[in-house]
Scaffold this motif. Sequence first.
Motif, PDB file in Angstrom:
ATOM      1  N   ASN A  11       0.821  -1.217   0.000  1.00 17.56           N
ATOM      2  CA  ASN A  11       0.000   0.000   0.000  1.00 17.56           C
ATOM      3  C   ASN A  11       0.859   1.274   0.000  1.00 17.56           C
ATOM      4  N   PRO A  12       1.594   1.525  -1.095  1.00 18.80           N
ATOM      5  CA  PRO A  12       2.500   2.669  -1.133  1.00 18.80           C
ATOM      6  C   PRO A  12       1.774   4.008  -1.104  1.00 18.80           C
ATOM      7  N   VAL A  13       2.473   4.996  -0.573  1.00 23.31           N
ATOM      8  CA  VAL A  13       1.977   6.372  -0.502  1.00 23.31           C
ATOM      9  C   VAL A  13       3.055   7.274  -1.087  1.00 23.31           C
ATOM     10  N   LEU A  58      -3.273  -3.575  -2.901  1.00 25.65           N
ATOM     11  CA  LEU A  58      -4.685  -3.264  -2.741  1.00 25.65           C
ATOM     12  C   LEU A  58      -4.939  -1.782  -2.950  1.00 25.65           C
ATOM     13  N   THR A  59      -4.034  -0.942  -2.432  1.00 22.61           N
ATOM     14  CA  THR A  59      -4.221   0.503  -2.520  1.00 22.61           C
ATOM     15  C   THR A  59      -2.919   1.192  -2.889  1.00 22.61           C
ATOM     16  N   ALA A  60      -3.047   2.397  -3.420  1.00 20.57           N
ATOM     17  CA  ALA A  60      -1.927   3.311  -3.607  1.00 20.57           C
ATOM     18  C   ALA A  60      -2.482   4.710  -3.374  1.00 20.57           C
ATOM     19  N   THR A  61      -1.722   5.533  -2.673  1.00 23.79           N
ATOM     20  CA  THR A  61      -2.229   6.842  -2.236  1.00 23.79           C
ATOM     21  C   THR A  61      -1.303   7.949  -2.699  1.00 23.79           C
ATOM     22  N   LEU A  62      -1.906   9.034  -3.166  1.00 26.26           N
ATOM     23  CA  LEU A  62      -1.151  10.234  -3.542  1.00 26.26           C
ATOM     24  C   LEU A  62      -1.583  11.390  -2.668  1.00 26.26           C
ATOM     25  N   HIS A  63      -0.609  12.003  -1.990  1.00 24.15           N
ATOM     26  CA  HIS A  63      -0.851  13.270  -1.298  1.00 24.15           C
ATOM     27  C   HIS A  63      -0.218  14.370  -2.134  1.00 24.15           C
ATOM     28  N   ARG A  74       0.435   6.964 -12.856  1.00 23.17           N
ATOM     29  CA  ARG A  74       1.539   6.046 -12.568  1.00 23.17           C
ATOM     30  C   ARG A  74       1.175   5.060 -11.472  1.00 23.17           C
ATOM     31  N   LEU A  75       0.351   5.484 -10.506  1.00 23.94           N
ATOM     32  CA  LEU A  75      -0.040   4.611  -9.405  1.00 23.94           C
ATOM     33  C   LEU A  75      -1.134   3.620  -9.801  1.00 23.94           C
ATOM     34  N   THR A  76      -1.913   3.964 -10.807  1.00 20.71           N
ATOM     35  CA  THR A  76      -3.059   3.130 -11.175  1.00 20.71           C
ATOM     36  C   THR A  76      -2.683   1.689 -11.513  1.00 20.71           C
ATOM     37  N   VAL A 134      -7.090   3.615  -5.794  1.00 21.67           N
ATOM     38  CA  VAL A 134      -6.126   4.714  -5.812  1.00 21.67           C
ATOM     39  C   VAL A 134      -6.759   5.910  -5.115  1.00 21.67           C
ATOM     40  N   LEU A 135      -6.084   6.391  -4.066  1.00 19.34           N
ATOM     41  CA  LEU A 135      -6.613   7.472  -3.243  1.00 19.34           C
ATOM     42  C   LEU A 135      -5.884   8.775  -3.531  1.00 19.34           C
ATOM     43  N   PHE A 136      -6.616   9.863  -3.532  1.00 17.91           N
ATOM     44  CA  PHE A 136      -6.036  11.204  -3.567  1.00 17.91           C
ATOM     45  C   PHE A 136      -6.298  11.825  -2.200  1.00 17.91           C
ATOM     46  N   GLY A 137      -5.240  11.911  -1.385  1.00 21.50           N
ATOM     47  CA  GLY A 137      -5.418  12.380  -0.016  1.00 21.50           C
ATOM     48  C   GLY A 137      -5.991  11.276   0.861  1.00 21.50           C
ATOM     49  N   GLY A 138      -6.056  11.540   2.142  1.00 18.80           N
ATOM     50  CA  GLY A 138      -6.589  10.558   3.078  1.00 18.80           C
ATOM     51  C   GLY A 138      -5.652   9.378   3.243  1.00 18.80           C
ATOM     52  N   TRP A 139      -6.187   8.324   3.836  1.00 21.79           N
ATOM     53  CA  TRP A 139      -5.378   7.146   4.140  1.00 21.79           C
ATOM     54  C   TRP A 139      -6.158   5.890   3.799  1.00 21.79           C
TER      55      TRP A 139
END
Length: 503
Positions: free
Chosen positions: A251-253, A402-407, A421-423, A429-434
């Motif tokens: 679950n990289p951020v 399962l997830t990848a997050t971009l802040h 790139r994260l998709t 794929v999250l933008f912000g949050g956790w």
Amino acid sequence: MNTTPVWSVDARTGDRTGEVAVEADTAAVDAAVRAAHAAQPALADRTLRAAFLRAAADRLEAHGEELIATADRETALGTGRLTGELARATYQLRSFADIVDEGAFLDVVIDHADPKAAPAPRPDLRRWKVPLGVVGVFAASNFPFAFSVPGGDTASALGAGCAVVVKAHPDHPATSELAAAALREAAVAVGLPADVLALVHGRQAGVDLVQHPLLSAAGFTGSIPGGRALFDLAAARPAPIPFHGELGSLNPVVVTEQAAAERAEEIGAGLAGSFTLGMGQFCTKPGLVLVPAGAAGDRLEKALTEGAVDSPSGALLDARMRAGFLAGFAERAALPGVSVPVRAGEDGYAVRAGYLSVAAARLAEDAHEVLLEECFGPVTVVARYHDAAEVETVLGRLGGNLTATLHAEPGEADAADLLARLTPLAGRVLFGGWPTGVAVAPAMQHGGPYPATTSTGTSVGGTAIERWLRPVAYQGVPAALLPVELRDGSAGVPRRVDGVLER
């Protein structure tokens, strides 16, 4: 007959609290699967199985106090967390009941015969989806309700019309017995055979279950080694079966320079709360966080350090996981170039959270590859990068998640490129949050590229039902022989007829 006892164990002390069952030998697994197979035709009535799912939710709630107390003793997850999880499980059951009633999951398509169709005359074709057959469900250690006996795999499989045999997790056998009893009681109460759901215990029982010739599919939530071994068994059968496994996820951020400059303290505190939530025992825990080098990243790490230090210690699910977490942290902390701002450690039978920091450039080295692997428990790795090339190098070494997050800040020029790139790396794929916290919603995708999962489906949300179905087309069949949903006239389910969607 195998008479090896199955014990309930207090997760906080390691003490045995009582024998609850025996491990199922091959004969017992065979009996369970055959009984489920015999019971399955009763699930063909959609009205009856929707009633069963709602009755199951009611029974779980009626036994809620005992279920929660038992699960807390066996898992040390706490009554607050378990109360919410049981509510999630009952919500899932009722949601699938609604899906069964609606009938859209049947995916009915009718094309009437057309002798003038191009490029050739078309026969009468009527297509829908039917249940695969008996489904084996492997309960998860970290969710004794929502991903175990009464969890999403069970609810979606039953909703699809498949009988279920659950292989209980050894961390919560008594909880599993209570939950299975509630579901079997619910089945009988609405007029179904109790054996539409069966429960077996034991490591070998899982192997025997996957290899049983009457098993048609399996759902698994657990470790990469265990899941991969079962996946290989499912593929090696004389007749291979679908194996929907959730195995492991880092679950990289990615935190951009601008986001760190604008919100360093907020992001650092949020990361601390996310990776320590539930003592880091969530499959969506952020395990690798790319943070810019420099003053903004330093501020983020300062807030992260404060949050990690303040997080309370707690017990992990069992002694094996506790030992694995401590050993995994120590192995990573000993690597060259790795600093330990907050050291994880023992606190009696409990553990304290910790995190590691390393230059992102070190992650390009094979010697540091373990930092790119999931470590179950309250630990995360902060990788400090200098430029986009270092970020790309790290992302290029990752498997599926399962997830990848971009802040990032909404107006950043590179935000769209980073999301793109994260998709390929994740199912959500999250933008912000956790990423900790998975909403039970129709649009949810809880599954990703291998090794996150072994299939493209989801184990959370309404479309989870699709994993247990297969399409069948009937050609030229007289109306009287067709299922009612495929006959002309009102069928009470959404359908596409001659290319036009009807509701």
